[in-house]
Every structure is written in C-alpha cells, then in structure tokens.
Motif scaffolding. Structure first.
Motif, PDB file in Angstrom:
ATOM      1  N   THR A   9     -27.694 -91.915 -41.885  1.00 55.76           N
ATOM      2  CA  THR A   9     -27.190 -91.043 -41.526  1.00 55.76           C
ATOM      3  C   THR A   9     -28.256 -89.848 -41.652  1.00 55.76           C
ATOM      4  N   LEU A  14     -26.703 -89.452 -37.625  1.00 56.08           N
ATOM      5  CA  LEU A  14     -25.568 -88.475 -37.729  1.00 56.08           C
ATOM      6  C   LEU A  14     -25.224 -88.162 -36.318  1.00 56.08           C
ATOM      7  N   ILE A  18     -21.647 -88.636 -34.661  1.00 53.91           N
ATOM      8  CA  ILE A  18     -20.800 -87.623 -34.017  1.00 53.91           C
ATOM      9  C   ILE A  18     -20.461 -87.615 -32.802  1.00 53.91           C
ATOM     10  N   LEU A  40     -21.562 -84.075 -46.662  1.00 55.48           N
ATOM     11  CA  LEU A  40     -20.734 -84.365 -45.183  1.00 55.48           C
ATOM     12  C   LEU A  40     -19.315 -84.422 -45.711  1.00 55.48           C
ATOM     13  N   LEU A  45     -23.595 -79.955 -43.369  1.00 53.81           N
ATOM     14  CA  LEU A  45     -24.772 -80.747 -42.767  1.00 53.81           C
ATOM     15  C   LEU A  45     -25.832 -80.706 -43.442  1.00 53.81           C
ATOM     16  N   ASP A  53     -22.509 -78.547 -36.127  1.00 58.52           N
ATOM     17  CA  ASP A  53     -21.432 -77.936 -37.081  1.00 58.52           C
ATOM     18  C   ASP A  53     -20.123 -78.120 -36.490  1.00 58.52           C
ATOM     19  N   LEU A  56     -19.053 -81.521 -35.533  1.00 60.88           N
ATOM     20  CA  LEU A  56     -18.726 -82.423 -37.104  1.00 60.88           C
ATOM     21  C   LEU A  56     -17.113 -81.982 -37.130  1.00 60.88           C
TER      22      LEU A  56
END
Ligand code: NAD
Length: 435
Positions: A9, A14, A18, A40, A45, A53, A56
């Motif tokens: 991640t 990541l 996402i 997370l 983040l 941001d 997510l």
C-alpha cells in the motif's frame, strides 16, 4: 462486482487500490506495515498525493475500499490479487525481489480457488515466470491460477490523475484466460478508448524498464546540453523549446535540473543495465545515462563553488528536498547527494520543503542540518540560497525579503525559475543552469 486485493500500500498500491475502487470494484488494500493500515483505517493518507484524499473518502464511504494487515484473509477473499510491493535497488544494482517472492509464497500457501495474480511492481524480465513457479510450489491443493504482468506508469505527484487517465495500459499474459476479467477491471478505461497493449509476460516486463530508461535518458540529455550551454554561453531554455517543437522529440522531459532522482529512474536504470550485462547484451546508452546523471549532481556543487569559492563555514538555505514538486518522496533525490557533498566540505545547511520534511528528518538529524519553518525562516542569515525542487510556492518568492534576510547574496536557481536580470536588479549574485 469484482473483488480485488492489492498487496503493498505504497505510492503505487494505494493509488491502484483507490483507482480500482473508483472504477467500481470492491478493493481490499493489504500491507504488512501496521502503522500505514491503521492510519488508512482512520481515513488519513500515509503519503502526499494531490487529489487522493477525496477519492479515498468517497470510495471508503461507498463501501468499495477497505484496508487490512491480514494478507491471508485478503488473498482468500479476492478473485484478483495485485502485487504492488516495493522492488528497491539491491547492493549489486539489481532489483531486490525479496518482497515479491514473499508475496508469491503467501499467495501460493493461501490459494483457495482460481485467482488471477497481477504484478504491478516493476520487475525484471522473467520475474512473472518466477512468481508463477513460487506460487505453484506452495499450491498444495493445485488450484488453478494465472499470472499477469501489468506494469504501472503513474507519476508521483500526479498519481491519481495518471491512474485514471493513462496513456496506455500494458498487459502481459502467457494465456488468454485472464483477459476478460482484466478488461472488466479496467472497463471505464476500455470505454474511454485508452489503448490496451496485450503482449507476452517478458515484453510487458521490459516495456516498463524501457519507458523509464528512455525518460531518464531524455532528462540526462537536456542536462548535458545545459552543461554545454553554460560552458559556451548558449541558452538551454530556448534550445529546449526549439527541440521540443520537433514532433519526433516532443517537449516533455526537457527541463534541466539538478539531476533525476526518485524511486524509479535511478533504480530501474540500474536494474536494467545489470540485468542486460548479465545476459551478455550491455546497454551502453542506459549505462551512460546513469553516469551522466551523477556528473550533473557533481556539476551543481561545482557551480556553487565556482561562484562562492570554498563552502566551509558558509551557510546555505536549501529550498526543496523532494526529488520533484508535488510529492513528499525523497528517495534518490538529487538534494541528498548535493547536501551531503556540501556537508562534507564543511557547509552549514538549513533546509525546507513544503511536503518532504518528515522524510528529510529520517535522512538527517538536527545535528547535521537544521530545518526551516518556511522559505523565509530557512534563508535567514544564509550566505546562499539554493533552489533544488520546482515547487510552485518557490516561483513567487518575495525576493527583496529574501535578500534582506541573507548575510551574503548568492542565489542558485537550479530549476531555472527566475530571470537573471530581475535577480541582479535586486542585488543578488544569481546562478542558474544552462542560461
Ligand atoms: N512510485 C512510483 O512512482 C512508481 C511508479 C511506477 C511503478 N512503481 C513500482 O511499483 C512498486 C511499488 O513502488 P512504490 O513506490 O509504491 O513503493 P513503496 O515503497 O511506496 O510501497 C511499497 C509497499 O509495500 C509494502 N510491502 C513490502 N513488503 C511487503 C510484503 N511482503 N507484503 C505486503 N506488503 C509489503 C510496504 O510496507 C510498502 O507500503 C515498485 O516496484 C516500483 O518500482 C513505482
């Protein structure tokens, strides 16, 4: 809905997690780093990436995105598993594949039905075949699985945008069976007519190294031209504009700077050259790109000393530590080599970066260098200001304020942000590269 596990991640994992959740799949991001996963799960983040941001938050809220350190559970839950663990440079220059190998072993041990294993990590030619062999050797119940190579081309600082709007998607397979499901994973890109390049595993692996090596070579080339421009009194900025207008060359990646860095170009060019030599096919251009990039960093220190004389006891205010703007990543940043060389020669360093301060504090402690609160605090009583990263906020500095805060007046602009005439009018001794 597809169930996807992403192992690793970091910047790539990541973003992939996402991004794929945003495409509509249900995604579980998995990592062995407990702190990252905890963060997370609290909605924070662990890295800085513009625009991440919001995406997510949206995808967690929509129930499409979760985070866990329970890798076995994640592997068994998922239909498709992306490997996005790090492949850093080992001491011998090769890619360190230990995290990939461990991941493959765990996948093999955890298989509970047919799965597609997709390698996003950048790995040398032959690695996906090795991954298949490792999984197979731990696959006691002989479940079927496919291994796919799907290298990632995102740029840090624009990771989210690049993942959602790639120039192309490369998929390497040894068998067409997993292709339909992968098309489903990337369905929005298919609909947007993003080019898909379907190839074999080895070609796919090599495409990634060839892309990064070519880009690194382009940067090293314009830096060499900048050094020559400096020597002969020509202007690299105008040269780059003229070069870039030639459609065969293109204008991107023709910006001189203190030398390329980051988590990819240095390690990927090194891994490719070592690998190619091992295969008896040395890549002279790529080897020279690496050497040329080292010379660029030496050239920067040389330029500073050429203007100031000895740096021992002189105070430097360094603006910018990240390897480029819009990221907190300091891996292989030219700033590290340049600051370390100045320190070795007895200089005193105070540094500031809008995003990379935390990472910088892992490299130098407070006894080695000091850290400024902002640009102006950093240059207070400095003999020289050195811009190393092209952050937007350094483009609009209050120059009279900078000048009056300084002890001496050297201003080294190694991203060619300012104009010489203007800076000299403020009373600064200005240096840039190739102009
Ligand atoms: N960063 C980039 O811009 C970029 C772009 C394209 C491709 N890549 C490639 O993608 C890969 C990942 O790069 P990155 O920058 O995201 O790395 P990173 O260091 O930011 O992240 C790697 C993550 O993997 C985790 N990890 C390590 N070992 C693990 C294991 N055994 N099981 C589970 N998790 C493990 C680490 O904790 C870390 O969170 C590399 O191969 C890199 O070359 C990176």
């Amino acid at each position: 809905m597809l169930k996807i596990g992403v192992i690793g991640t970091g910047y790539v994992g990541l973003t992939t997690g996402i991004g794929l959740a945003n495409f509509g799949s249900t995604v579980m991001c998995l990592d062995i780093n407990n702190e990252k996963i905890q963060q997370l799960n609290l909605g924070a983040l662990p890295i800085y990436e513009p625009g991440m941001d919001e995406l997510l938050r949206d995808n967690v809220k929509a129930g499409r995105l979760t985070f866990s350190t329970d890798l076995t559970f994640g592997i068994q839950w998922a239909q498709i598993i992306f490997i996005a663990v790090g492949t850093p440079q080992a001491e011998n220059g090769k890619a360190d594949l230990s995290a990939v190998e461990k991941t493959a072993e765990l996948i093999g041990k955890s298989l509970n039905g047919y799965k597609i294993v997709v390698t996003k990590s950048t790995v040398p030619v032959g690695t996906n075949e090795m991954i298949r062999a490792i999984i197979d050797s731990f696959n006691a119940n002989e479940y079927e699985f496919d291994v796919v190579s799907n290298p990632e081309f995102l740029r840090e600082g624009k990771a989210v945008y690049d993942f959602l709007h790639p120039d192309r998607v490369v998929i390497g397979v040894s068998h067409p069976r997993p292709l339909d499901m992968l098309k489903q994973v990337y369905r929005p890109l298919y609909l947007n007519e993003v080019p898909f390049i379907i190839t074999d595993l080895r070609t796919s692996e090599l495409i990634k190294y060839a892309s990064n090596s070519f880009l690194a070579m382009k940067v090293a080339f314009i830096n060499e031209m900048a050094r020559l421009c400096d020597t002969v009194g020509a202007n690299v900025q105008q040269l780059a504009i003229a070069l870039g207008k030639d459609g065969r060359i293109g204008s991107k990646f023709l910006h001189p700077g203190p030398g390329f860095g980051g988590s990819c170009f240095p390690k990927d060019t090194a891994a490719l050259t070592v690998f190619a030599r091992e295969k008896g096919m040395p890549l002279g251009l790529v080897e020279e790109t690496i050497a040329s990039n080292s010379r660029q960093k030496e050239f920067i220190v040389h330029k500073i000393k050429g203007r100031m004389g000895a740096v021992s006891g002189r105070r430097f205010g360094i603006l910018g530590l990240a390897f480029k703007s819009e990221t907190d990543d300091m891996r292989e940043s030219a700033a590290i080599t340049i600051i370390d060389q100045l320190l070795r020669e007895g200089a005193m360093i105070r540094a500031y970066d809008p995003r990379a301060m935390e990472n910088a504090k892992k490299i130098w402690d407070n006894h080695q260098i000091s850290f400024g609160r902002d640009e102006y605090d950093t240059v207070q009583d400095a003999d020289a200001v050195v811009i190393l990263t092209e952050w937007n906020q350094f483009r609009n500095l209050d120059i009279p304020r900078i000048k009056s805060a300084m002890r001496e007046s050297y201003f080294f602009d190694f991203r060619n942000i300012y104009r010489r005439k203007q800076m000299e009018e403020y009373g600064l001794i200005y240096e840039c590269i190739g102009r």
